[in-house]
Design an enzyme around this catalytic site. Structure first.
Site, PDB file in Angstrom:
ATOM      1  N   ASP A  77     -11.159  23.506   1.179  1.00  0.00           N
ATOM      2  CA  ASP A  77     -12.073  23.390   2.315  1.00  0.00           C
ATOM      3  C   ASP A  77     -11.353  23.655   3.625  1.00  0.00           C
ATOM      4  OD1 ASP A  77     -10.654  20.941   1.819  1.00  0.00           O
ATOM      5  OD2 ASP A  77     -11.933  19.952   3.289  1.00  0.00           O
ATOM      6  N   GLU A 144     -10.649  17.938   1.378  1.00  0.00           N
ATOM      7  CA  GLU A 144      -9.465  17.253   1.878  1.00  0.00           C
ATOM      8  C   GLU A 144      -9.653  16.790   3.306  1.00  0.00           C
ATOM      9  OE1 GLU A 144      -5.504  17.070   3.971  1.00  0.00           O
ATOM     10  OE2 GLU A 144      -7.209  18.394   4.332  1.00  0.00           O
TER      11      GLU A 144
END
Length: 483
Positions: A77, A144
């Site tokens: 991400d 994350e």
């Protein structure tokens, strides 16, 4: 330098493909599908766990079958931030990159090199047929950036390797062996709106152009926080003039970014409106001098605004007083000499947004010492609870403690010295890495983190220093050969 000249070509080709794929935190489904299809199309064992983490296995090259398994790990991400005047949809549009000297940048948005460049390195290694290595597990975690929930959701046994190299660090030549734990703390004021006093004049104040940055890695750089600056002016103004009322307050987007811009709307007695405007200009000059090294592009505006109902007087006052009082920035420095004066504990007030009936506050606290993390979160909660707000902290994620002995660390340092003729810096980082969570689930896993140089991550100024990608690539290949 043109994009076609970027080296290593295989890594930048993979990075260009990754940046065609929307992958905001918590909405990584397109990236998960891409990685699954990529692994399967290359004939590699590929699996996706129930959280959405992806693992692709590659067998050892001939002669390396008896080596221990190495895990390469990155998060898929990216933080999605853009300049206020840029039209961009992170759920649909591809990141547009360009070369600026020796830096790779994006046009008005975050670049996604945090941690897209780590993912690209992994894919390039998986695709290569001329690299010597033992068994590999390439792991791509999701989400994350907004709480490490991909790593949090990973169950023991998903990874089976002996060593883990996290490719989510941002300073080439620095090898990270420890990281801070962290939590988010939130607060909420509730209120009823009411009419502004008769004879009020409405003003809208905006601040933008701050440097911002990562709330862990950049917290020690004395960068201005838009929330704290706007709060300071409101505190000053409410103390100076009777009858000032708050109608709106908006600043910040992400828990792990220092807020770069913000605005408030206030109602002031018409008789003092010109005084407030003059005060704003004086305050702007003072703050620009205060941050003349770190924040050189501040833009301050104040203009008339339409009348609207205002926030309940006592709530607005308590909110502003709490903003003035709350700790922000560095709280403690590590005393362990091996961590070389790293920030130990900090707090960042990250986002505040008002609605018709609420003011919601988001902050993040970090520490390498979990008891002091508890204390910092409690300090933040107490400040807002004393002001009448609800306040609570998340469960967060643990710190990653440095191992006294590490074969992986020894190999990484020795190969770096062999390649570049100097020792790397071995240190901890005041940011959250997924290694902290891995250390709980996989207590025997030997880990280290390194990567190419990035600057101003989590902001539209994010950039990747191109020469360091080749350096990290060469180093990583030698580590895989020698481990």
């Amino acid at each position: 330098m043109n994009k076609s000249d970027l080296k290593p070509a295989s890594v930048f080709e993979q990075f260009a493909k990754i940046n065609q794929i929307p992958r905001p935190s918590k909405r990584e489904e397109k990236m998960i599908d891409y990685l699954r299809q990529w692994g399967e199309s290359h004939g590699l064992e590929t699996k996706v766990d129930e959280t959405g983490n992806v693992l692709i296995r590659k067998p050892a090259t001939p002669g390396y079958e008896n080596r221990k398994t190495v895990i390469l790990q990155s998060h898929m991400d990216m933080v999605c931030d853009k300049l206020v005047d840029v039209d961009f949809d992170f759920d649909r549009d591809a990141i547009q990159t360009y070369v600026d000297g020796e830096w790779l940048r994006a046009k008005g948005t975050t670049l996604g090199a945090d941690d897209g460049i780590g993912c690209a390195i992994e894919l390039a290694i998986l695709e290569a047929d001329d690299i010597e290595h033992g068994p590999l597990e390439c792991v791509f975690t999701r989400d994350e950036e907004t709480g490490l929930t991909g790593a949090e959701g990973m169950k023991p046994g998903f990874m089976t390797g002996d060593y883990l190299i996290n490719l989510d660090s941002e300073d080439e030549g620095e090898m990270f062996v420890s990281c801070a734990g962290g939590r988010n703390t939130q607060a909420r004021f509730t209120f009823q709106r009411e009419a502004a006093p008769a004879g009020s004049f409405f003003l809208k104040a905006q601040l933008k152009g701050l440097t911002g940055g990562h709330s862990g890695d950049d917290i020690n750089k004395k960068r201005a926080n838009a929330i704290k600056l706007l709060g300071r002016f409101l505190f000053q103004t409410m103390n100076r003039y009777e009858g000032v009322r708050l109608a709106q307050f908006h600043s910040g987007k992400l828990h792990n970014a220092i807020p770069r811009d913000g605005l408030f709307v206030i109602a002031v007695p018409s008789a003092v409106k010109e005084n407030v405007k003059a005060d704003w200009n004086v305050f702007a000059a003072q703050v620009e001098d205060e941050f003349h090294v770190t924040d050189t592009q501040m833009v301050w505006t104040m203009e008339s605004a339409d009348a609207e109902p205002v926030i309940e007087a006592s709530v607005a006052r308590n909110f502003v007083w709490a903003l003035q009082a709350v700790d922000n920035g560095i709280y403690a420095i590590c005393q362990d000499p091996e961590l070389n004066g790293m920030v130990e504990t900090s707090s960042n007030i990250a986002a505040i947004h008002s609605s018709e009936t609420e003011i919601n506050i988001l902050s993040s606290q970090r520490s390498n010492v979990m008891s002091n993390l508890d204390n910092m979160c409690a300090t933040f909660r107490a400040t807002f609870q004393l002001a009448g707000a609800e306040a609570w902290s998340s469960d967060g994620y643990p710190a990653w403690k440095m191992r006294a002995e590490s074969q992986l660390r020894d190999t990484v340092v020795a190969t770096y010295r062999e390649l570049f003729g100097k020792d790397p810096i071995v240190r901890g980082i005041h940011a959250g890495l997924e290694c902290g969570l891995f250390s709980e689930r996989y207590p025997n896993l030997d880990m280290i983190s390194f990567g190419p140089t990035l600057r101003d991550v989590h902001t539209p100024d994010e950039r990747l220093y191109i020469p360091t990608v080749q350096m990290v690539w060469d180093h990583l290949l030698l580590v895989l050969k020698r481990i």
